[in-house]
Design a protein around this motif. Sequence first.
Motif, short mmCIF file in Angstrom:
data_model
loop_
_atom_site.label_atom_id
_atom_site.label_comp_id
_atom_site.label_asym_id
_atom_site.label_seq_id
_atom_site.Cartn_x
_atom_site.Cartn_y
_atom_site.Cartn_z
N HIS A 1 0.84 -1.30 -0.13
CA HIS A 1 -0.09 0.30 0.10
C HIS A 1 1.12 1.40 -0.34
O HIS A 1 -0.13 2.54 -0.69
N ARG B 1 -7.37 6.33 -2.81
CA ARG B 1 -7.80 6.38 -1.32
C ARG B 1 -7.09 6.54 -0.32
O ARG B 1 -6.68 5.11 -0.55
N VAL B 2 -7.12 7.00 0.55
CA VAL B 2 -5.88 7.15 1.75
C VAL B 2 -6.65 7.51 3.35
O VAL B 2 -6.90 8.43 3.03
N SER B 3 -6.61 6.99 3.73
CA SER B 3 -7.35 6.91 5.61
C SER B 3 -6.54 7.98 6.60
O SER B 3 -4.82 7.79 6.26
N ARG B 4 -7.10 9.11 7.25
CA ARG B 4 -6.21 9.78 7.86
C ARG B 4 -5.33 9.21 8.90
O ARG B 4 -4.59 9.02 8.83
N GLU B 5 -5.88 8.02 9.59
CA GLU B 5 -5.28 7.09 9.63
C GLU B 5 -3.98 6.56 9.97
O GLU B 5 -3.05 6.07 10.51
N VAL B 6 -4.28 6.07 8.24
CA VAL B 6 -2.38 5.54 7.84
C VAL B 6 -1.93 6.80 7.56
O VAL B 6 -0.82 6.17 7.82
#
Length: 312
Positions: free
Chosen positions: A65, A76-81
């Motif tokens: 990833h 899309r990439v999460s804020r947590e990542v």
Amino acid sequence: MSDRAETSERTTMAPRASELGDFLRARRAALRPEDVGLTPYGERRRVPGLRREELCLLAGVSVTHYTRLEQGRGTRVSREVLTAIARALRLDEDEISHLMDLAAPARRPAQPRPEHAGDSARQLINAMAQVPALILDRRNDVLAWNGLGHALLGGHLDPGDPDLPAHRPNLTRMLFLEEHMRDLYGEHWPEEATLAVASLRLTAGRNPDDRRLAELVGRLAVQSGEFAERWARHPVRTCTSGTKRMDHPVVGRLELAFETLQIPKSPGQRLIAYSAAPGSPSERALRDLLPQGRPDAEERPRAVLSAVASRG
């Protein structure tokens, strides 16, 4: 194609995902394993800084990833990542904000429209007759300046230039392309240049749909190798206050504090004012720089604006 032209093409035309990848690679290359508590192995390292695998171990994210993000193939990439990656890269507050901006969904570029300083903002800086003051847009175009602001930074230019979009001064362009600004900052020019690029990087990340901003970056990358070199490092920094050290051609050495204030009614516009310590040589020098015997500083811009309006 020259290296400088390639830099310009990448800067103006690369998709947002590529900008994100450039930023991640630059920050990963700046970290050594020992900086983050890892023990480097004895074999020769083929890349500077952390390997992708090492960063992913620290961040707790998938190598596949993360690799897609660096290669501009991520969606899309999460804020947590992103937060985990930022923590592993030891990013500061400005860099984290920039990372989040770059990872945000791209927007359709908007048609740029000329900006002008509002009447109340003009009135304010003209009332600040004892200190240099300017109104800038997000691109560092000068929308207005008072008499002392003009004398400090643009005495070689016509005082009415900010009111004519075709002739409007741009502080970043002046810094890299005009000898006047290089001489003004003297030995402090490299520091000013790096700070200007870091601030512009942050602004570009927040405004990916600003065509005029992208055009400015592309033009500077082509015309200034010093700009292109700094831009490629991907520095990021907010600069709202500090000290400017100058060697003015009329009054000599100056040490001025500056403060920047956002103008609420005009998003993206800000007021910047310079001041000298009371009783200092710089305060006396500013008094010597005060425009003498000139027409009222407020009347000429109004006359120019009326001329522009009559043409439109």
